[in-house]
Design a protein around this motif. Structure first.
Motif, short mmCIF file in Angstrom:
data_model
loop_
_atom_site.label_atom_id
_atom_site.label_comp_id
_atom_site.label_asym_id
_atom_site.label_seq_id
_atom_site.Cartn_x
_atom_site.Cartn_y
_atom_site.Cartn_z
N ILE A 318 0.83 -1.21 0.00
CA ILE A 318 0.00 0.00 0.00
C ILE A 318 0.87 1.27 0.00
CG2 ILE A 318 -1.76 1.29 1.28
CD1 ILE A 318 -2.81 -1.24 -0.05
N THR A 319 2.08 1.16 0.55
CA THR A 319 2.96 2.35 0.55
C THR A 319 3.28 2.80 -0.86
OG1 THR A 319 4.85 0.83 0.81
CG2 THR A 319 4.03 1.92 2.79
N ALA A 320 3.28 1.89 -1.83
CA ALA A 320 3.54 2.30 -3.22
C ALA A 320 2.47 3.27 -3.70
CB ALA A 320 3.58 1.06 -4.12
N ILE A 321 1.22 3.04 -3.28
CA ILE A 321 0.12 3.94 -3.66
C ILE A 321 0.32 5.30 -2.99
CG2 ILE A 321 -2.37 4.31 -3.52
CD1 ILE A 321 -2.68 1.24 -3.48
N ILE A 322 0.67 5.27 -1.70
CA ILE A 322 0.88 6.52 -0.96
C ILE A 322 2.02 7.32 -1.58
CG2 ILE A 322 1.65 7.47 1.24
CD1 ILE A 322 0.13 5.14 2.60
#
Length: 373
Positions: A318-322
């Motif tokens: 999910i950090t990739a999206i952030i």
């Protein structure tokens, strides 16, 4: 002769808040608080944390001169719900005189004894959204509005008074040019598709507010496993919305939702106000407020303030999206430097998240602990 006096009146609270202004008047690195906001932090009618906490404020005097200060804090949620019999101390500042620091900490210990607590720890605030730790490295680096600064002798005093290090935090920074979007752009597309998640961006603060309570709930669940975490209560949410979100450019707030429109992640970035706060000397009027608004829109230094991910979505990319959403916004704003707020040194997972950006550790800070005998 050191005299310790408890703070009660408005005049005394103002003196409590303003003492560091004289202690650090020659420092290029200390960042002053906003005086009016700091006074409200200690006002039981303003700050709902006092529903679940007690605090005692003390000033140290040599004759008529103020030479130190400390806040002695008991967070009853921590003591009763977690069984952590801790006497907190914070807002701890003093001249280079061991008698002064000892007299102030003796007051903290005295209150701890009266309440059957087992140890003291600080410097810390009321909760995890307050400032934390005494600076141990990085004295020649400009501070931020969300951290304490201190002279190097603070650590020496604590050690001489037989306080031992309890927890350590690191702060780091990296130039925006270090960010290679290839490290997350492809993953961003794949993760969105795999988990059917979506991102919400904002341009107006009023549009953020309907989601703020849900964000604080997610903050509670995503940070619950960290050491000394104390949850934010429902009544505190409104206070923090007013205190923090007004300082944040809404474009720097990112929310991620699952297919059922439930928030699963958030990121809050803040413009750096450090240089402006030094310039206005803690005063919003007559022109301080306008200068803060200008910095809110134009600062080229950005602080990664908070990132939270629901436990069930951690380690799922999910950090990739952030990072993808933040990158696009920061690129448009021509941001030059990215600064990370204090993170626990033993939180390896969070450090792994940032490794692609080659961050440089610029500061270390610790809390110190002593058993109450």
């Amino acid at each position: 002769m050191i005299t310790i006096k408890q703070v009660h009146t408005k005049k005394e609270f103002k003196a409590f808040v303003k003492f560091p202004f004289s202690l650090y008047k020659d420092s290029k690195y200390w960042v002053p608080p906003i005086i009016s906001q700091e006074i409200k932090t200690f006002d039981k009618n303003e700050n709902p944390v006092f529903n679940d906490a007690d605090a005692y404020f003390f000033l140290a005097y040599k004759g008529e001169e103020i030479v130190g200060r400390v806040a002695a804090i008991i967070n009853w949620l921590e003591v009763k719900n977690q069984g952590e019999k801790k006497m907190r101390f914070g807002w701890f500042d003093y001249i280079d005189d061991l008698d002064v620091s000892k007299a102030l900490l003796d007051k903290v210990t005295e209150i701890g004894k009266q309440n059957n607590l087992e140890y003291t720890e600080g410097p810390v605030g009321f909760s995890n959204l307050d400032k934390v730790g005494v600076l141990t490295e990085g004295f020649d680096v400009l501070g931020t509005m969300i951290t304490w600064y201190n002279h190097p002798y603070y650590v020496t005093h604590l050690e001489k008074l037989n306080y031992r290090p309890e927890k350590e935090w690191i702060e780091s920074r990296f130039p925006f040019s270090n960010i290679n979007p290839e490290s997350f752009t492809k993953a961003n597309t794949l993760i969105k598709k795999r988990y059917q998640v979506s991102v919400r961006n904002f341009t107006h603060t009023k549009d953020v507010m309907p989601y703020a309570d849900e964000m604080f709930d997610l903050f509670n669940t995503s940070y619950a496993s960290l050491a000394s975490f104390v949850e934010i209560t429902d009544i505190q949410k409104a206070y923090f919305k007013k205190k923090f979100i007004s300082f944040i450019n809404p474009e720097y707030i990112k929310f991620v939702f699952d297919k059922d429109d439930k928030m699963i992640a958030f990121a809050i970035l803040m413009p750096s106000f450090a240089k402006v706060l030094q310039e206005i000397g803690g005063k919003l009027f007559p022109f301080g407020f306008l200068k803060l608004l200008k910095a809110k829109k134009e600062s080229k230094d950005i602080i990664f303030y908070l990132i939270g991910i629901a436990p069930e979505y951690q380690n799922k990319g999910i950090t990739a999206i952030i990072f993808n959403e933040c990158y696009e916004t920061l690129k448009d704003k021509n941001i030059e430097n990215c600064i990370r707020t204090p993170e626990l040194a033993d939180n390896i997972a969070i450090q792994q998240i940032w490794k692609h950006f080659d961050p440089e550790i610029i500061k270390r800070r610790k809390t110190f602990r002593k058993e109450i005998e």
